[in-house]
Design a protein around this motif. Structure first.
Motif, PDB file in Angstrom:
ATOM      1  N   TYR A  92       0.677  -1.195  -0.053  1.00 16.73           N
ATOM      2  CA  TYR A  92       0.037   0.038   0.082  1.00 16.73           C
ATOM      3  C   TYR A  92       0.895   1.256   0.063  1.00 16.73           C
ATOM      4  N   LEU A  93       0.280   2.284  -0.655  1.00 14.85           N
ATOM      5  CA  LEU A  93       0.928   3.568  -0.740  1.00 14.85           C
ATOM      6  C   LEU A  93       0.228   4.474  -0.088  1.00 14.85           C
ATOM      7  N   ARG A  94       1.116   5.631   0.532  1.00 17.23           N
ATOM      8  CA  ARG A  94       0.227   6.631   1.340  1.00 17.23           C
ATOM      9  C   ARG A  94       0.658   7.856   0.986  1.00 17.23           C
ATOM     10  N   SER A  95       0.104   8.644   1.224  1.00 21.30           N
ATOM     11  CA  SER A  95      -0.144  10.174   0.769  1.00 21.30           C
ATOM     12  C   SER A  95       1.217  10.743   1.188  1.00 21.30           C
ATOM     13  N   SER A  96       1.911  10.387   2.177  1.00 22.69           N
ATOM     14  CA  SER A  96       3.231  10.869   2.675  1.00 22.69           C
ATOM     15  C   SER A  96       4.030   9.976   2.209  1.00 22.69           C
ATOM     16  N   PRO A  97       5.473  10.373   1.505  1.00 24.26           N
ATOM     17  CA  PRO A  97       6.382   9.486   0.900  1.00 24.26           C
ATOM     18  C   PRO A  97       7.282   8.942   2.015  1.00 24.26           C
ATOM     19  N   SER A  98       7.717   7.700   1.920  1.00 23.04           N
ATOM     20  CA  SER A  98       8.701   7.064   2.690  1.00 23.04           C
ATOM     21  C   SER A  98       9.863   6.362   1.872  1.00 23.04           C
ATOM     22  N   ALA A  99      10.971   6.175   2.787  1.00 18.43           N
ATOM     23  CA  ALA A  99      12.196   5.573   1.941  1.00 18.43           C
ATOM     24  C   ALA A  99      11.748   3.993   2.036  1.00 18.43           C
ATOM     25  N   GLY A 100      11.917   3.441   0.704  1.00 14.00           N
ATOM     26  CA  GLY A 100      11.990   2.013   0.491  1.00 14.00           C
ATOM     27  C   GLY A 100      10.407   1.733   0.693  1.00 14.00           C
ATOM     28  N   GLY A 101       9.257   2.604   0.800  1.00 15.55           N
ATOM     29  CA  GLY A 101       8.068   2.381   1.143  1.00 15.55           C
ATOM     30  C   GLY A 101       7.886   1.591   2.715  1.00 15.55           C
ATOM     31  N   LEU A 102       8.795   1.924   3.408  1.00 19.14           N
ATOM     32  CA  LEU A 102       8.758   1.116   4.769  1.00 19.14           C
ATOM     33  C   LEU A 102       7.802   1.795   6.067  1.00 19.14           C
ATOM     34  N   TYR A 103       7.219   3.176   5.828  1.00 21.14           N
ATOM     35  CA  TYR A 103       6.303   3.889   6.491  1.00 21.14           C
ATOM     36  C   TYR A 103       6.792   3.705   7.988  1.00 21.14           C
ATOM     37  N   PRO A 104       7.700   4.280   8.748  1.00 21.62           N
ATOM     38  CA  PRO A 104       8.000   3.840  10.024  1.00 21.62           C
ATOM     39  C   PRO A 104       7.298   4.501  10.978  1.00 21.62           C
ATOM     40  N   ALA A 105       6.539   5.712  10.663  1.00 22.52           N
ATOM     41  CA  ALA A 105       5.901   6.753  11.468  1.00 22.52           C
ATOM     42  C   ALA A 105       4.528   6.333  11.751  1.00 22.52           C
ATOM     43  N   GLU A 106       3.978   6.566  13.027  1.00 24.41           N
ATOM     44  CA  GLU A 106       2.478   6.426  13.446  1.00 24.41           C
ATOM     45  C   GLU A 106       1.885   7.496  13.822  1.00 24.41           C
ATOM     46  N   ILE A 107       0.713   7.709  13.562  1.00 21.10           N
ATOM     47  CA  ILE A 107      -0.001   8.940  14.297  1.00 21.10           C
ATOM     48  C   ILE A 107      -1.017   8.499  15.229  1.00 21.10           C
ATOM     49  N   TYR A 108      -0.857   9.361  16.141  1.00 28.03           N
ATOM     50  CA  TYR A 108      -1.713   9.160  17.333  1.00 28.03           C
ATOM     51  C   TYR A 108      -2.732  10.446  17.490  1.00 28.03           C
ATOM     52  N   LEU A 109      -4.008  10.461  17.631  1.00 31.68           N
ATOM     53  CA  LEU A 109      -4.553  11.610  18.108  1.00 31.68           C
ATOM     54  C   LEU A 109      -4.887  11.487  19.696  1.00 31.68           C
ATOM     55  N   ILE A 110      -4.785  12.665  20.321  1.00 33.39           N
ATOM     56  CA  ILE A 110      -5.031  12.924  21.812  1.00 33.39           C
ATOM     57  C   ILE A 110      -6.375  13.711  21.824  1.00 33.39           C
ATOM     58  N   SER A 111      -7.440  13.332  22.458  1.00 29.91           N
ATOM     59  CA  SER A 111      -8.675  14.334  22.589  1.00 29.91           C
ATOM     60  C   SER A 111      -8.730  14.719  24.094  1.00 29.91           C
ATOM     61  N   ARG A 112      -8.924  16.010  23.965  1.00 35.63           N
ATOM     62  CA  ARG A 112      -9.230  16.545  25.343  1.00 35.63           C
ATOM     63  C   ARG A 112     -10.612  16.272  25.893  1.00 35.63           C
ATOM     64  N   GLY A 113     -11.535  15.938  24.917  1.00 33.19           N
ATOM     65  CA  GLY A 113     -12.740  15.703  24.926  1.00 33.19           C
ATOM     66  C   GLY A 113     -13.673  16.757  24.532  1.00 33.19           C
ATOM     67  N   THR A 114     -13.874  16.597  23.172  1.00 30.69           N
ATOM     68  CA  THR A 114     -14.987  17.492  22.456  1.00 30.69           C
ATOM     69  C   THR A 114     -16.466  16.892  22.116  1.00 30.69           C
ATOM     70  N   PRO A 115     -17.154  17.786  21.668  1.00 32.05           N
ATOM     71  CA  PRO A 115     -18.450  17.476  21.558  1.00 32.05           C
ATOM     72  C   PRO A 115     -18.604  16.161  20.684  1.00 32.05           C
ATOM     73  N   TYR A 116     -17.897  15.866  19.879  1.00 31.38           N
ATOM     74  CA  TYR A 116     -17.685  14.673  18.737  1.00 31.38           C
ATOM     75  C   TYR A 116     -16.855  13.770  18.952  1.00 31.38           C
ATOM     76  N   LEU A 117     -15.639  13.955  19.791  1.00 36.01           N
ATOM     77  CA  LEU A 117     -14.476  12.898  19.918  1.00 36.01           C
ATOM     78  C   LEU A 117     -14.335  12.917  21.354  1.00 36.01           C
ATOM     79  N   PRO A 118     -14.638  11.695  22.244  1.00 37.08           N
ATOM     80  CA  PRO A 118     -14.416  11.493  23.598  1.00 37.08           C
ATOM     81  C   PRO A 118     -13.025  11.559  23.993  1.00 37.08           C
ATOM     82  N   ALA A 119     -12.890  11.913  25.336  1.00 37.73           N
ATOM     83  CA  ALA A 119     -11.382  12.233  25.693  1.00 37.73           C
ATOM     84  C   ALA A 119     -10.720  10.820  25.409  1.00 37.73           C
ATOM     85  N   GLY A 120      -9.497  10.974  25.425  1.00 35.80           N
ATOM     86  CA  GLY A 120      -8.491   9.776  25.296  1.00 35.80           C
ATOM     87  C   GLY A 120      -7.647   9.807  24.224  1.00 35.80           C
TER      88      GLY A 120
END
Length: 509
Positions: A92-120
């Motif tokens: 699979y290819l992603r919107s962000s380029p990566s050397a060798g297509g290895l994609y070492p990064a991960e994305i985490y989202l931290i929510s303070r607690g919004t009307p639409y996205l519970p805290a955590g």
């Protein structure tokens, strides 16, 4: 013992240089049975499906619009954009380029607690375009403490944390993978910045945080994964979240004493050495420092100087052209050798280095970097119409190229790019470098992270501008370091961070 006048960052950089005499001796055959999977899995958690929000139908309610914005932000930052068939699972290819297509990064989202996205805590699952809510509790205060009470976190409700899963890159690039990881993460930061411009968010970059505290907050196995950037995401549609800028980078103390480190252990040792310890009583001045006076480098009376001012690239209403470019971007595999026009090169550099020219198109006038004053730009020209072949220094403040060497270096470029035809056939090659010793004096060994992420961030803007103009672009993280300095005619202690090749893509037969 190593030279005590050389910090661990300088030691790492010298140890991981590619050299024509030793590169084949140090290369290792890949163990394909150990090829890492570039996706993280969770056995538990609540899934939030973002796919239904990829369409942008009008006359939607506030909640749907908010989810559409978040969905676009994530898919344009790191979402899947294609697949290459293989005998087993597609690659699979992603919107962000990566050397060798290895994609070492991960994305985490931290929510303070919004009307639409519970805290955590949430992990972005790019393969399915979903959020996994794997920890449900109020963690915002812990995030603030780990970031030494950065003022941006006082009024924001969401934060992205970018991490590195080290083995994904180490599997192929061994100890030099540390460079690749931060270049790849810089690409991702560039995408996040631009995706936020499309969705009325504003990312505020934090590179100074207590590593152990963030890693514990996100339940990382620190032998496998580590946080490398925190980005509070301000909602520009909320007046109270239109925030002033804050300092992005904090220093560490240079480590001058260290044991002899065997190959294979250098990356993990170096990463540990660049961490900021947790100190709940630390007092940080988060005020943005006064801009440094730009050094007017390579401004010789005799050298050719070429103005690079030009009209800004038109990214279409609502930045639809940018969105399509991000989704359809691919690294160019071969150049035709045809020349590019000088105006095309001007446009690429203008978008990359002059963001203030794009505020009318809803771009940020001053996007966050760690410290761009430390990164220099050189361009080796082999095929630009109306521009003499040679090596040039790019001066962003005056928007001009200054010629510093006066011959065609196509043969040398082919060699220093490890014999890749991209180096031979490119019309221009952009080099990002830094005076590593000076940078360490300012930020300590942690600056190695900052420099490579900033170079990757710039590289991603170059990629997207080039692709939007119908040109080809390819980042090159593997090169003979010292030979680059020789070709550019720059001092030996100027560290080469990244190379981006530009050219006319070869048409498929």
């Amino acid at each position: 013992m190593p030279d005590l006048q050389v910090s661990i960052a300088q030691h790492y950089h010298e140890r991981t240089k590619y050299d024509p005499q030793t590169i084949h001796a140090k290369s290792q055959a890949l163990n394909w049975e150990e090829q890492p999977i570039p996706f993280k899995a969770y056995r538990f958690g609540t899934s939030f499906d973002l796919k239904p929000y990829l369409s942008e139908e009008t006359n939607q309610g506030d909640e749907t619009i908010w989810w559409q914005r978040l969905s676009k932000l994530l898919v344009c930052s790191y979402g899947l954009t294609g697949a290459i068939p293989t005998n087993g699972e597609p690659h699979y290819l992603r919107s962000s380029p990566s050397a060798g297509g290895l994609y070492p990064a991960e994305i985490y989202l931290i929510s303070r607690g919004t009307p639409y996205l519970p805290a955590g805590l949430y992990n972005y699952q790019s393969k399915t375009h979903t959020l996994i809510h794997f920890w449900q509790s109020d963690v915002w205060t812990a995030l603030q403490s780990a970031c030494f009470w950065n003022p941006v976190l006082e009024d924001t409700q969401l934060a992205i944390v970018v991490s590195a899963v080290f083995f994904r890159s180490v599997w192929r690039y061994q100890d030099r993978a540390y460079r690749r990881i931060f270049l790849d993460s810089g690409h991702l930061l560039g995408n996040i910045e631009l995706a936020c411009a499309m969705t009325d968010f504003r990312p505020h970059l934090i590179g100074g945080f207590a590593d152990e505290a963030i890693n514990q907050l996100l339940y990382f196995d620190v032998n496998q994964e580590g946080a490398i950037a925190v980005l509070p995401i301000a909602d520009l549609r909320e007046l109270r979240e239109n925030l002033p800028l804050a300092r992005t980078a904090l220093p560490t103390t240079p480590q001058l004493e260290y044991p002899r480190i065997p190959d294979g252990s250098l990356l993990s040792y170096f990463h540990q050495a660049t961490q900021i310890p947790d100190n709940p009583n630390a007092k940080v001045n988060w005020q943005v420092p006064e801009p440094k006076a730009q050094q007017d480098k390579y401004n010789f009376p005799f050298c050719l100087k070429v103005s690079m001012t030009c009209p800004p690239i038109d990214w279409s209403p609502n930045l639809s052209g940018l969105e399509q470019t991000i989704i359809h971007r691919r690294s160019t595999r071969a150049f035709s050798g045809e020349k590019l026009s000088l105006d095309e090169l001007r446009a690429v550099l203008d978008f990359t280095y002059q963001p203030q020219h794009y505020i009318e198109q809803n771009f940020d006038r001053s996007p966050d970097y760690f410290d761009l004053s430390l990164v220099e730009t050189f361009i080796a020209v082999s095929g630009i119409q109306d521009l003499e072949d040679g090596c040039y220094y790019y001066a962003p403040a005056t928007q001009e190229l200054r010629q510093i060497r006066f011959k065609n270096f196509r043969r040398e470029l082919h060699f220093l790019c490890l014999g890749q035809d991209l180096g031979r056939d490119a019309s221009a090659i952009v080099f990002h470098t830094a005076d590593l010793r000076t940078a360490i004096e300012q930020y300590g060994d942690r600056v190695y992270r900052y420099l490579h992420m900033d170079a990757g961030h710039l590289g991603q803007r170059i990629n997207l501008a080039a692709i939007h103009l119908g040109l080809g672009a390819s980042g090159i993280g593997g090169f003979f370091d010292d030979q680059v300095n020789e070709v550019l005619g720059i001092p030996e202690d100027e560290a080469v961070l990244y190379i981006t090749a530009l050219g006319r893509p070869r048409k498929r037969e």
